[in-house]
Design an enzyme around this catalytic site. Structure first.
Site, mmCIF file in Angstrom:
data_model
loop_
_atom_site.group_PDB
_atom_site.id
_atom_site.type_symbol
_atom_site.label_atom_id
_atom_site.label_comp_id
_atom_site.label_asym_id
_atom_site.label_seq_id
_atom_site.Cartn_x
_atom_site.Cartn_y
_atom_site.Cartn_z
ATOM 1 N N HIS A 211 55.353 -72.783 -31.194
ATOM 2 C CA HIS A 211 54.993 -72.522 -29.794
ATOM 3 C C HIS A 211 56.180 -72.767 -28.859
ATOM 4 C CE1 HIS A 211 53.351 -76.898 -29.341
ATOM 5 N NE2 HIS A 211 54.561 -76.836 -28.848
ATOM 6 N N HIS A 212 57.255 -73.370 -29.387
ATOM 7 C CA HIS A 212 58.464 -73.513 -28.582
ATOM 8 C C HIS A 212 59.296 -72.241 -28.585
ATOM 9 C CE1 HIS A 212 58.072 -77.894 -28.066
ATOM 10 N NE2 HIS A 212 57.510 -77.851 -29.254
ATOM 11 N N HIS B 12 72.120 -84.807 -20.521
ATOM 12 C CA HIS B 12 70.981 -85.502 -19.900
ATOM 13 C C HIS B 12 69.820 -85.571 -20.891
ATOM 14 C CE1 HIS B 12 67.668 -86.407 -17.136
ATOM 15 N NE2 HIS B 12 67.079 -85.287 -17.513
ATOM 16 N N TRP C 279 70.149 -79.124 -25.498
ATOM 17 C CA TRP C 279 69.947 -80.188 -26.497
ATOM 18 C C TRP C 279 69.367 -79.605 -27.783
ATOM 19 C CZ3 TRP C 279 65.653 -82.582 -28.902
ATOM 20 C CH2 TRP C 279 64.404 -82.051 -28.561
ATOM 21 N N THR D 67 43.863 -85.158 -27.948
ATOM 22 C CA THR D 67 44.510 -85.698 -26.745
ATOM 23 C C THR D 67 43.457 -85.977 -25.681
ATOM 24 O OG1 THR D 67 46.376 -84.292 -27.299
ATOM 25 C CG2 THR D 67 46.453 -85.387 -25.177
ATOM 26 N N SER E 111 47.175 -98.204 -24.025
ATOM 27 C CA SER E 111 45.942 -98.703 -24.654
ATOM 28 C C SER E 111 45.893 -100.228 -24.690
ATOM 29 C CB SER E 111 45.814 -98.166 -26.082
ATOM 30 O OG SER E 111 45.826 -96.761 -26.077
ATOM 31 N N SER F 282 69.739 -94.323 -37.736
ATOM 32 C CA SER F 282 69.235 -95.476 -36.998
ATOM 33 C C SER F 282 67.713 -95.425 -36.860
ATOM 34 C CB SER F 282 69.902 -95.512 -35.622
ATOM 35 O OG SER F 282 69.186 -96.331 -34.745
ATOM 36 N N SER F 283 67.202 -94.235 -36.500
ATOM 37 C CA SER F 283 65.746 -94.112 -36.299
ATOM 38 C C SER F 283 64.994 -94.303 -37.595
ATOM 39 C CB SER F 283 65.395 -92.732 -35.754
ATOM 40 O OG SER F 283 66.074 -92.491 -34.581
ATOM 41 N N ARG G 43 65.072 -71.634 -16.329
ATOM 42 C CA ARG G 43 65.641 -72.973 -16.444
ATOM 43 C C ARG G 43 67.108 -72.869 -16.849
ATOM 44 N NH1 ARG G 43 63.425 -75.135 -22.258
ATOM 45 N NH2 ARG G 43 64.663 -76.946 -21.691
ATOM 46 N N GLU H 49 58.922 -84.785 -32.930
ATOM 47 C CA GLU H 49 59.753 -85.618 -32.054
ATOM 48 C C GLU H 49 59.074 -85.855 -30.701
ATOM 49 O OE1 GLU H 49 62.513 -87.301 -32.316
ATOM 50 O OE2 GLU H 49 62.949 -87.676 -30.207
ATOM 51 N N TYR I 49 56.012 -86.146 -30.151
ATOM 52 C CA TYR I 49 55.002 -87.196 -30.318
ATOM 53 C C TYR I 49 55.621 -88.533 -30.665
ATOM 54 C CZ TYR I 49 51.756 -83.540 -29.522
ATOM 55 O OH TYR I 49 51.083 -82.515 -28.928
ATOM 56 N N ASP J 195 58.960 -112.402 -38.204
ATOM 57 C CA ASP J 195 60.064 -111.528 -37.777
ATOM 58 C C ASP J 195 59.799 -110.157 -38.389
ATOM 59 O OD1 ASP J 195 62.686 -110.347 -37.207
ATOM 60 O OD2 ASP J 195 63.316 -112.414 -36.835
ATOM 61 N N HIS K 211 58.896 -80.702 -32.672
ATOM 62 C CA HIS K 211 57.568 -80.998 -32.157
ATOM 63 C C HIS K 211 57.071 -82.379 -32.538
ATOM 64 C CE1 HIS K 211 54.410 -80.038 -29.496
ATOM 65 N NE2 HIS K 211 53.658 -80.744 -30.317
ATOM 66 N N LYS L 204 41.609 -89.176 -26.261
ATOM 67 C CA LYS L 204 42.330 -90.374 -25.817
ATOM 68 C C LYS L 204 42.159 -90.590 -24.314
ATOM 69 C CE LYS L 204 45.879 -91.867 -27.934
ATOM 70 N NZ LYS L 204 45.638 -92.577 -29.196
#
Lengths: 533, 380
Positions: free
Chosen positions: A304-305, A79, A144, A330, A270, A171-172, A452, A257, A259, A108, A255, A333
């Protein structure tokens, strides 16, 4: 544009499209590739969503009713992989493909053939990943995040998982290079960097994050591969390796990722809020700098993870302070979006509703994020449903809501038809209510002590899990309504004007709806009023 | 149109509140973090509540302004949009004020963290080792240790489609066979590590969780102030039975604690005895079944059939019906790169002999082989 059904005949002679399967397989057209990205993301959204429903069905009550714990773990793992790499990222790239050239007045993308390849890698990569379900040992079930040593216990699916990650990375990175090359080289005359629409800005910054972080992930998973098959011990303690090192490397990718997933969402919102507030975006310059600051800081907060792995005090303090500091840009924004609304003349069409829900619910995810960043409190929160609630607030009501907002916002431009506003609003209200029924109670069970990634729980968590599952099924099924709105809009509907929305500003709204197959073959002249909304 | 939307919103909110009220009336359950029973846990709880209230206050202000704007500044009220797009004072303010608030939060957080990391001067030490899927506790000073696994009642009820209602089981999934017992009022140092994959030892009442990682030893501490039984779970995904390796911590008076230590030391000596005598097949089968149902059943299942595609069957397998030496070696050394752990270091010679004998004679396996504890001793 007049007749919506026969619009193709109205374009000039240059606007002939290739026909048949070849149009899609060999496409070098940013609009077609953008469409393929978006359709792919939508399909994967339902695949990943179905897995989430298996999870919620099993968690509806204590005891194991439907699936084996190992399969449950595969569900949570797949998932996450599908929603992150198969939905939010491709949808973001799809929107960039469609909108970036039209927003900067380019004909293009700069590298159209690479564009084709970076899309067509995806279906094959995900076919490979989903194929692991039929292999000895089943699909990945170690989360994951792929932490060793657990992930190396995976059976035959293991190398396929690693190669899928490599393909997704390739790809990315190609997509990111393409966006940077396009924006840096193909802006219309008169469009400087500080005239770029904010969506373009957030995508440039996202692209740099991708280029900096994806190779790190590729390195980490390659080390996993050699640990399992080639006798190395990068992460095997018994061979002198360090399992925690993987977590450091993974989250150095992970991390940024986060963002990568949310910055394009910031860009979409925006664009939308100024349009429906009929007022220019407040603090454009500070928005750009805040986005850049968030991206920069994202490289200094990874640990922090993993506060609970046992770091030295100095390390824990550093990562706590760095994490807390992200709240500042943040916050800027959020304040800018609210200041944009302030004394505007707002209307509340579906894109605006989703954008407003984004601001409100993403902020809730931001607050829980700030709480999680406080190391001592994280020793309690870590790996509980509080974390699950947090990241679903920022990713579902954050990223996904913004993508939905973007889809509603630009659908009339893409198809030439207005979507069904009434159905759109019904979709919004069912979604926004059910998503809170789904995720808000998870804060409570998390704080009360539910870890979890468990398929079964002790009975005091039953009530909130039941409520959460009900919310989950309503939210999941209501997305079929979105599918219907999109199909209906593609097939027909009230004709859209060039501008589509009353307050819309920017080059993309000067084109016909739908835009011809090739646009801006001669670059437009940009003046300040048109540049950004 | 907008009026209708608002109506949608309020009716949705009302039904949510109704649902909320209904469940509150029906059952007891947690909404918030526990305050716990140690100085650290109270400290962390206070910190959590402080940040939570600050976040609430900010939320009220920010969302208040947002909703005020949504209600007042709408086109349907006939307003004309202003066209301002920046204001330096406001922008400086809303950068500086959050910074100050963050610094205010960081001060107590830093103090807490320094306290949490002060693991020195402990009165006693317990080493915790995570296994797939049970915990091992070792009392360093008293030199004894034991495994702690999910209680049999919970284990029976948690099987897929078991037909047993979890509500009928006391402390479902939060009960173990051997709880870890500690005295109140002493500074206990917990050292966490793991034997196979990463686990995380978490008892919410102590205020923290700490990962147990192979090759690492992490330190944490607690002074438990109230006698009682405190429950927790593994918090780091560790494979199939991650949800089924609970923790039960009993905090007792010092007298009771030393009584318990005495009993445990006698039990340990009993367990070590018997390794040098010959056992009968029946004795080994009886003991083997017990060991099997604690250590092997999670993967290989009660009927020895395993789980197709994930865990290999033992019935008629080349290991359980082939040469005894290979069987012993597989159980003792594990199979690298799979979930099959090396049990040589986890089990006594008697346990190993018993479980191997059991596996060779249970279900359809009828080798009649008897593996004596002395055979294991000679291999070590």
């Amino acid at each position: 544009m007049s007749d919506a059904v026969t619009h193709e005949h109205h374009h000039d002679a240059h606007d002939h499209k290739p026909t048949g399967m070849g149009r899609w397989l060999f496409s070098t057209n940013h609009k077609d590739i953008g469409t393929m990205y978006l359709v792919f993301a939508l399909i994967m959204f339902f695949v990943g969503g179905a897995m989430a429903l298996v999870v919620r069905a099993e968690l509806f009550q204590p005891g194991l009713q439907y699936v084996d714990p190992q399969f449950f773990n595969s569900m949570t793992t797949m998932h996450a992989l599908i929603m992150i790499f198969g939905v939010v990222m491709p949808a973001g790239v799809g929107l960039a493909n469609w909108m970036v050239p039209m927003m900067i007045g380019a004909p293009d993308m700069a590298l159209p053939r690479m564009n084709n390849m970076s899309f067509w890698i995806l279906p094959f990569a995900f076919a490979m990943l989903l194929g692991t379900f039929f292999m000895e040992g089943g699909a990945p079930a170690g989360g994951w995040t792929m932490y060793p040593p657990l992930i190396t216990q995976l059976g035959d699916g293991f190398p396929f998982l690693i190669f899928t990650v490599h393909f997704l990375g390739i790809s990315s990175i190609m997509g990111a290079i393409n966006i940077i090359a396009t924006v840096f080289n193909m802006r219309a005359p008169g469009m400087g960097f500080m005239q770029l629409p904010l969506f373009v800005w957030t995508w440039i910054i996202t692209a740099f994050l991708l280029i900096a972080s994806m190779p790190v992930l590729a390195g980490a998973v390659t080390m996993l591969l050699t640990d399992k098959y080639f006798g190395t011990s990068f992460f095997i303690a018994a061979g002198g390796g360090d399992p925690v090192m993987f977590q450091h490397i993974f989250w150095f990718f992970g991390h940024p990722e986060v963002y990568i997933l949310i910055l394009p969402a910031f860009g979409i919102v925006s664009q939308i809020i100024p349009t429906f507030a009929r007022k220019p975006l407040f603090g454009y310059v500070s928005m750009v700098y805040a986005t850049a600051a968030i991206a920069f800081l994202s490289f200094f907060v990874w640990a922090h993870h993993m506060f609970t792995v046992g770091m030295p005090l100095a390390g824990e303090l550093f990562f706590m302070y760095a994490t807390m500091s992200i709240a500042v840009p943040t916050g800027v924004k959020i304040f800018n979006w609210i200041a944009t609304m302030w004394r505007g003349a707002m209307t509340f069409e579906t894109p605006m509703l989703f954008a407003l829900a984004f601001v409100f619910l993403f902020s809730i995810g931001g607050f829980s994020g700030l709480m999680l960043g406080i190391t001592p409190a994280d020793f309690q929160y870590h790996d509980t449903y509080f974390v699950v609630a947090h990241f679903h607030y920022v990713l579902v009501t954050g990223a996904i809501f913004a993508l939905m907002a973007g889809a509603y916002f630009w659908l009339p431009k893409w198809t030439g038809h207005m979507y069904d506003e009434k159905l759109g609003k019904i979709h919004f209200w069912i979604s926004v209510i059910s998503v809170n029924v789904l995720f808000f109670p998870q804060h409570f069970v998390g704080l009360a002590g539910m870890p979890r990634r468990i398929p079964d729980y002790s009975v005091q968590f039953t009530e909130w899990n039941m409520i959460s599952s009900v919310g989950g099924f309503v939210f999941g099924l209501s997305q079929l309504l979105f599918l219907w709105v999109v199909i209906k809009c593609v097939r027909g509907g009230r004709e859209a004007t060039e501008e589509v929305w009353e307050g819309a500003r920017g080059l993309e709204w000067t084109l016909p709806s739908p835009p011809p197959f090739h646009t801006f073959t001669t670059p437009p002249q940009v003046d300040e009023a048109v540049a950004h909304s | 149109m907008l009026y209708r939307n608002m109506k949608h919103f309020w009716s949705g909110l009302l039904s949510l509140l109704f649902l909320f009220g209904a469940t509150v009336a029906r059952a007891e359950y947690g909404l918030n973090m526990t305050e716990g029973v140690t100085p650290l846990s109270r400290n962390i709880y206070d910190l959590h509540m402080t940040i939570f209230y600050i976040c609430c206050a900010i939320a009220v202000v920010v969302f208040g302004v947002m909703f005020w704007s949504i209600i007042r500044h709408r086109k349907s009220r006939g307003v004309v949009a202003a066209q301002f797009h920046h204001n330096t004072t406001a922008e400086v303010l809303w950068t500086a004020v959050p910074m100050l608030i963050l610094i205010l939060m960081a001060i107590p957080a830093t103090k807490s963290l320094i306290l949490i990391e002060s693991t020195g001067d402990a009165d006693m030490t317990i080493k915790i080792t995570g296994y797939q899927w049970r915990w091992h506790y070792e009392y360093i000073e008293e030199e004894f240790g034991f495994f702690s696994s999910l209680a049999p009642e919970s284990n029976a009820a948690r099987q897929l489609k078991s037909g047993i209602d979890p509500n009928e089981i006391e402390n479902y999934l939060l009960e173990v066979d051997n709880p870890v017992v500690v005295p109140v009022g002493q500074k206990i140092r917990f050292m966490t590590t793991a034997a196979d994959v990463i686990h995380s030892w978490w008892v919410p009442a102590l205020g923290w969780k700490r990962d147990s990682i192979p090759g690492f030893i992490n330190e944490s501490w607690a002074i438990i102030e109230e006698e009682g039984t405190y429950r927790g779970q593994c918090a780091e995904l560790c494979g199939r039975d991650h949800a089924f390796m609970p923790i039960v911590l009993k905090a007792v008076s010092e007298d009771e604690y030393y009584d318990w230590v005495g009993e445990m030391m006698v039990l340990t000596m009993d367990a070590e005895a018997g390794a040098d005598r010959d056992w009968t097949l029946d004795e080994l089968l009886e003991k083997g079944e017990k060991v099997y149902s604690t250590f092997c059943v999670a993967c290989h299942q009660v009927d020895g059939q395993g789980i197709p595609g994930a865990f290999k069957p033992l019935v008629g397998s080349p290991i359980t019906t082939g040469p005894v030496e290979d069987h012993i070696s597989t159980v003792m050394n594990g199979v690298p790169g799979t979930a099959m752990a090396a049990f040589g270091s986890q089990l006594t010679d008697v346990d190993l002999a018993a479980v191997i004998t059991y596996e060779r004679n249970a279900w359809g396996n009828k080798s009649g082989d008897v593996v004596q504890p002395s055979a294991i001793t000679s291999i070590r």
